[in-house]
Design a protein around this motif. Structure first.
Motif, PDB file in Angstrom:
ATOM      1  N   MET A   1       0.828  -1.207   0.000  1.00  0.00           N
ATOM      2  CA  MET A   1       0.000   0.000   0.000  1.00  0.00           C
ATOM      3  C   MET A   1       0.867   1.262   0.000  1.00  0.00           C
ATOM      4  SD  MET A   1      -1.193   0.204   3.992  1.00  0.00           S
ATOM      5  CE  MET A   1       0.004   0.561   5.296  1.00  0.00           C
ATOM      6  N   LEU A   2       0.284   2.339  -0.494  1.00  0.00           N
ATOM      7  CA  LEU A   2       0.909   3.651  -0.393  1.00  0.00           C
ATOM      8  C   LEU A   2       0.676   4.164   1.027  1.00  0.00           C
ATOM      9  CD1 LEU A   2       2.234   6.189  -1.626  1.00  0.00           C
ATOM     10  CD2 LEU A   2      -0.078   6.948  -2.254  1.00  0.00           C
ATOM     11  N   HIS A   3       1.755   4.425   1.750  1.00  0.00           N
ATOM     12  CA  HIS A   3       1.617   4.850   3.137  1.00  0.00           C
ATOM     13  C   HIS A   3       0.875   6.181   3.226  1.00  0.00           C
ATOM     14  CE1 HIS A   3       2.949   6.258   7.176  1.00  0.00           C
ATOM     15  NE2 HIS A   3       2.823   4.960   7.455  1.00  0.00           N
TER      16      HIS A   3
ATOM     17  N   GLY B   1       2.155   9.566   2.137  1.00  0.00           N
ATOM     18  CA  GLY B   1       2.282   9.919   0.735  1.00  0.00           C
ATOM     19  C   GLY B   1       0.965  10.100   0.016  1.00  0.00           C
ATOM     20  N   ILE B   2      -0.146  10.049   0.762  1.00  0.00           N
ATOM     21  CA  ILE B   2      -1.468  10.167   0.131  1.00  0.00           C
ATOM     22  C   ILE B   2      -1.793  11.636  -0.117  1.00  0.00           C
ATOM     23  CG2 ILE B   2      -3.928   9.712   0.381  1.00  0.00           C
ATOM     24  CD1 ILE B   2      -3.278   7.358   2.137  1.00  0.00           C
ATOM     25  N   GLU B   3      -2.221  11.942  -1.321  1.00  0.00           N
ATOM     26  CA  GLU B   3      -2.699  13.279  -1.649  1.00  0.00           C
ATOM     27  C   GLU B   3      -4.199  13.333  -1.402  1.00  0.00           C
ATOM     28  OE1 GLU B   3      -2.923  16.383  -5.446  1.00  0.00           O
ATOM     29  OE2 GLU B   3      -1.867  14.450  -5.622  1.00  0.00           O
ATOM     30  N   MET B   4      -4.643  14.299  -0.588  1.00  0.00           N
ATOM     31  CA  MET B   4      -6.047  14.396  -0.218  1.00  0.00           C
ATOM     32  C   MET B   4      -6.606  15.776  -0.547  1.00  0.00           C
ATOM     33  SD  MET B   4      -6.224  12.547   3.510  1.00  0.00           S
ATOM     34  CE  MET B   4      -5.462  10.963   3.824  1.00  0.00           C
ATOM     35  N   ILE B   5      -7.926  15.835  -0.594  1.00  0.00           N
ATOM     36  CA  ILE B   5      -8.641  17.097  -0.804  1.00  0.00           C
ATOM     37  C   ILE B   5      -9.361  17.467   0.489  1.00  0.00           C
ATOM     38  CG2 ILE B   5     -10.560  18.199  -2.015  1.00  0.00           C
ATOM     39  CD1 ILE B   5      -9.856  16.599  -4.452  1.00  0.00           C
TER      40      ILE B   5
ATOM     41  N   TYR C   1     -14.252   3.272   0.453  1.00  0.00           N
ATOM     42  CA  TYR C   1     -14.193   1.813   0.633  1.00  0.00           C
ATOM     43  C   TYR C   1     -12.960   1.503   1.477  1.00  0.00           C
ATOM     44  CZ  TYR C   1     -13.324  -3.085  -0.683  1.00  0.00           C
ATOM     45  OH  TYR C   1     -13.064  -4.436  -0.661  1.00  0.00           O
ATOM     46  N   PHE C   2     -13.194   0.972   2.675  1.00  0.00           N
ATOM     47  CA  PHE C   2     -12.104   0.674   3.603  1.00  0.00           C
ATOM     48  C   PHE C   2     -11.834  -0.825   3.633  1.00  0.00           C
ATOM     49  CE2 PHE C   2     -14.030   4.612   5.182  1.00  0.00           C
ATOM     50  CZ  PHE C   2     -12.908   5.418   5.319  1.00  0.00           C
ATOM     51  N   VAL C   3     -10.549  -1.163   3.709  1.00  0.00           N
ATOM     52  CA  VAL C   3     -10.153  -2.573   3.786  1.00  0.00           C
ATOM     53  C   VAL C   3      -9.137  -2.731   4.915  1.00  0.00           C
ATOM     54  CG1 VAL C   3     -10.550  -2.943   1.335  1.00  0.00           C
ATOM     55  CG2 VAL C   3      -8.269  -2.324   2.120  1.00  0.00           C
ATOM     56  N   PRO C   4      -9.107  -3.893   5.570  1.00  0.00           N
ATOM     57  CA  PRO C   4      -8.105  -4.130   6.625  1.00  0.00           C
ATOM     58  C   PRO C   4      -6.725  -4.342   6.029  1.00  0.00           C
ATOM     59  CG  PRO C   4      -9.442  -6.096   6.285  1.00  0.00           C
ATOM     60  CD  PRO C   4     -10.054  -5.018   5.438  1.00  0.00           C
ATOM     61  N   GLU C   5      -5.714  -3.917   6.744  1.00  0.00           N
ATOM     62  CA  GLU C   5      -4.348  -4.018   6.235  1.00  0.00           C
ATOM     63  C   GLU C   5      -3.846  -5.452   6.165  1.00  0.00           C
ATOM     64  OE1 GLU C   5      -1.795  -1.919   8.874  1.00  0.00           O
ATOM     65  OE2 GLU C   5      -2.434  -3.014  10.663  1.00  0.00           O
ATOM     66  N   THR C   6      -4.539  -6.380   6.831  1.00  0.00           N
ATOM     67  CA  THR C   6      -4.093  -7.776   6.860  1.00  0.00           C
ATOM     68  C   THR C   6      -4.703  -8.616   5.750  1.00  0.00           C
ATOM     69  OG1 THR C   6      -5.859  -8.246   8.454  1.00  0.00           O
ATOM     70  CG2 THR C   6      -3.667  -7.759   9.340  1.00  0.00           C
ATOM     71  N   SER C   7      -5.627  -8.064   4.964  1.00  0.00           N
ATOM     72  CA  SER C   7      -6.235  -8.861   3.889  1.00  0.00           C
ATOM     73  C   SER C   7      -5.190  -9.152   2.810  1.00  0.00           C
ATOM     74  CB  SER C   7      -7.433  -8.129   3.287  1.00  0.00           C
ATOM     75  OG  SER C   7      -7.039  -6.888   2.737  1.00  0.00           O
ATOM     76  N   THR C   8      -5.314 -10.296   2.156  1.00  0.00           N
ATOM     77  CA  THR C   8      -4.340 -10.701   1.148  1.00  0.00           C
ATOM     78  C   THR C   8      -4.605  -9.990  -0.174  1.00  0.00           C
ATOM     79  OG1 THR C   8      -5.659 -12.579   0.375  1.00  0.00           O
ATOM     80  CG2 THR C   8      -4.165 -12.966   2.227  1.00  0.00           C
ATOM     81  N   LEU C   9      -3.579  -9.915  -0.984  1.00  0.00           N
ATOM     82  CA  LEU C   9      -3.720  -9.266  -2.282  1.00  0.00           C
ATOM     83  C   LEU C   9      -4.673 -10.046  -3.185  1.00  0.00           C
ATOM     84  CD1 LEU C   9      -0.036  -8.217  -3.067  1.00  0.00           C
ATOM     85  CD2 LEU C   9      -1.835  -6.922  -1.932  1.00  0.00           C
ATOM     86  N   ASP C  10      -4.651 -11.350  -3.072  1.00  0.00           N
ATOM     87  CA  ASP C  10      -5.543 -12.167  -3.885  1.00  0.00           C
ATOM     88  C   ASP C  10      -6.999 -11.866  -3.551  1.00  0.00           C
ATOM     89  OD1 ASP C  10      -6.011 -14.555  -5.697  1.00  0.00           O
ATOM     90  OD2 ASP C  10      -6.977 -15.256  -3.870  1.00  0.00           O
ATOM     91  N   GLU C  11      -7.320 -11.830  -2.262  1.00  0.00           N
ATOM     92  CA  GLU C  11      -8.688 -11.538  -1.838  1.00  0.00           C
ATOM     93  C   GLU C  11      -9.071 -10.111  -2.208  1.00  0.00           C
ATOM     94  OE1 GLU C  11     -12.445 -11.634  -0.362  1.00  0.00           O
ATOM     95  OE2 GLU C  11     -11.077 -13.308  -0.783  1.00  0.00           O
TER      96      GLU C  11
ATOM     97  N   LEU D   1      -6.436   5.186   9.650  1.00  0.00           N
ATOM     98  CA  LEU D   1      -5.967   5.163   8.268  1.00  0.00           C
ATOM     99  C   LEU D   1      -4.479   4.853   8.212  1.00  0.00           C
ATOM    100  CD1 LEU D   1      -6.657   5.730   5.257  1.00  0.00           C
ATOM    101  CD2 LEU D   1      -5.930   8.094   5.668  1.00  0.00           C
ATOM    102  N   GLN D   2      -4.128   3.876   7.386  1.00  0.00           N
ATOM    103  CA  GLN D   2      -2.737   3.487   7.225  1.00  0.00           C
ATOM    104  C   GLN D   2      -2.189   3.771   5.830  1.00  0.00           C
ATOM    105  OE1 GLN D   2      -0.769   2.240   9.788  1.00  0.00           O
ATOM    106  NE2 GLN D   2      -2.563   2.841  10.975  1.00  0.00           N
ATOM    107  N   GLY D   3      -3.077   3.772   4.848  1.00  0.00           N
ATOM    108  CA  GLY D   3      -2.618   4.007   3.487  1.00  0.00           C
ATOM    109  C   GLY D   3      -3.733   3.764   2.500  1.00  0.00           C
TER     110      GLY D   3
END
Length: 435
Positions: free
Chosen positions: A216-218, A221-225, A296-306, A328-330
């Motif tokens: 993930m992009l930390h 480094g996220i650009e926000m509005i 749309y939020f996802v947990p940081e532990t979910s796999t890339l495949d899922e 928020l982590q990224g």
């Protein structure tokens, strides 16, 4: 009995014929064992899907390798011992007591050449074809010897259990992923498989093993509005940004209220001002929250495949990553996941060589500290570990057990790491050289 009379005896030639037949059987069992164990189940499956009955039988009998090997070895030992016994009796009849040693020598040579090396060499060279050919007779052998093999299996497992060795019936199941990965690495080292092809296939295999937090992009480094900005500032930021989708926050960057797509923003503003002949002053009433999509939020532990499956199911390419506390982590996009397979994807709006690996005049590698270890390994065909850290800077901090200052040098994992620059607690530039 003298030799001429013995060789003219009918029993002599019958014994010779039986010994030769047993040698052929021994070669059949030896070649069958090699063919069935060396044959690729993947290739056999392909042949079976094309209608090969022999390949399907080979797949069926290799499901239980322990039973297969037991049956083949039982048959092989029976014919070898019987052939050696007949040869010993025959040579003793011809040469007396010295016939035992002579029979041992002759049978050893015959068994070695014609019953071991020759059939096994052919079986290794044509493993799948040989396996399909011998699968029919071997299926009968396995069926006939099944009761004896079952007893032998129980005895062997009992002895192993006494010695403290546990036998798992499922332990013989091939680890397909490891087999494919090993074959790719071996093919690459031998020059058969291109590096890019190896990286793509291994990248696809790794999706199930890698977590979202690794690529993930930390959040730094996220650009926000900021939703409180004026419509003109929001429009200017979107037009200047290299990204199509931007998170929108209100009051606090942790408070994400939506995600705005540049096309949706332009369409909404164009509609608000009333088209090309409209009044731009109407933009003062613009509320970005009404246009932004639900985040749309996802947990940081979910796999890339899922996560890739979720992206495809939800028909979205953008997700915000949170930890177990909802912080928020990224962020991660579908493109980030695809890049794990095909490598870096760039277009005309991407910064040029954002994390490119450069070399100085001494041949040392100049690396951005934020570059992931995986990308560095893929770029240079290295094997730096990424179990404890995702970025090169993180690896140095983990190994050093401290936050290094500029100029410090560390040696680990067969490489020399020199810290070139640091901003706050973040290592920004490094120089790396293989030892």
């Amino acid at each position: 009995m003298d030799m001429p009379q013995a060789t003219g005896d009918t029993a002599f030639w019958i014994s010779v014929a039986i010994i030769l037949f047993l040698l052929i059987l021994s070669g059949f069992f030896s070649g069958s064992e090699t063919a069935l164990t060396a044959a690729s189940r993947g290739k056999l499956r392909t042949q079976a899907d094309k209608g090969s009955a022999g390949a399907q039988r080979a797949l069926n009998i290799t499901e239980d390798n322990e039973r297969l090997i037991g049956s083949v070895l039982l048959g092989n030992n029976l014919v070898n011992i019987l052939a050696a016994s007949l040869a010993t009796a025959l040579f003793t009849r011809l040469f007396g007591e010295s016939g035992v040693a002579l029979a041992t020598l002759v049978m050893t040579l015959l068994v070695l050449v014609f019953a071991e090396v020759l059939p096994k060499t052919y079986a290794i060279t044509n493993a799948e074809r040989a396996a399909a050919l011998v699968s029919g007779p071997i299926s009968v052998v396995v069926l006939v010897f099944a009761p004896v093999v079952r007893i032998v299996r129980l005895v062997v497992r009992g002895m192993l259990r006494i010695l403290g060795v546990s036998v798992d019936p499922d332990s013989n199941i091939l680890a397909v992923r490891e087999e494919i990965a090993g074959a790719l690495q071996l093919g690459h080292s031998e020059g058969v498989v291109e590096k890019e092809d190896r990286d793509r296939i291994l990248g696809a295999l790794d999706l199930r093993e890698r977590a979202v937090e690794e690529i993930m992009l930390h959040r730094s480094g996220i650009e926000m509005i900021d939703a409180s900005n004026t419509p003109a500032d929001i429009l200017e930021q979107c037009l200047q940004s290299n990204h199509t989708r931007l998170p929108v926050f209100r009051d606090d960057p942790e408070n994400i209220i939506g995600v705005i797509h540049a096309k949706d923003l332009l369409r909404a503003m164009y509609k608000l001002i009333g088209g090309p002949e409209g009044d731009a002053a109407a933009l003062k009433q613009f509320d970005i929250a009404e246009v932004a999509m639900e985040p749309y939020f996802v947990p940081e532990t979910s796999t890339l495949d899922e996560q890739m499956r979720q992206f495809l199911h939800r028909r979205t390419h953008f997700a915000l990553v949170v930890d177990e506390y909802g912080t928020l982590q990224g962020l991660i996009t579908l493109e980030d996941i695809l890049e794990e397979i095909v490598g870096e994807i760039t277009d005309e709006f991407d910064p040029l060589a954002e994390h490119a690996v450069k070399t100085d005049s001494d041949g040392q590698y100049l690396v951005d500290g934020a570059m992931t270890i995986r990308d560095l390994n893929r770029a240079n065909d290295w094997n730096l570990p990424d179990d404890e850290a995702n970025t090169v800077a993180g690896l140095v901090i983990h190994e050093a057990q401290m936050i290094p200052t500029a100029g410090q040098v560390f040696l680990f994992h067969g490489f020399r790491f020199e810290v070139l620059a640091r901003e706050g607690n973040r290592i920004t530039d490094l120089k790396i050289r293989p030892l």
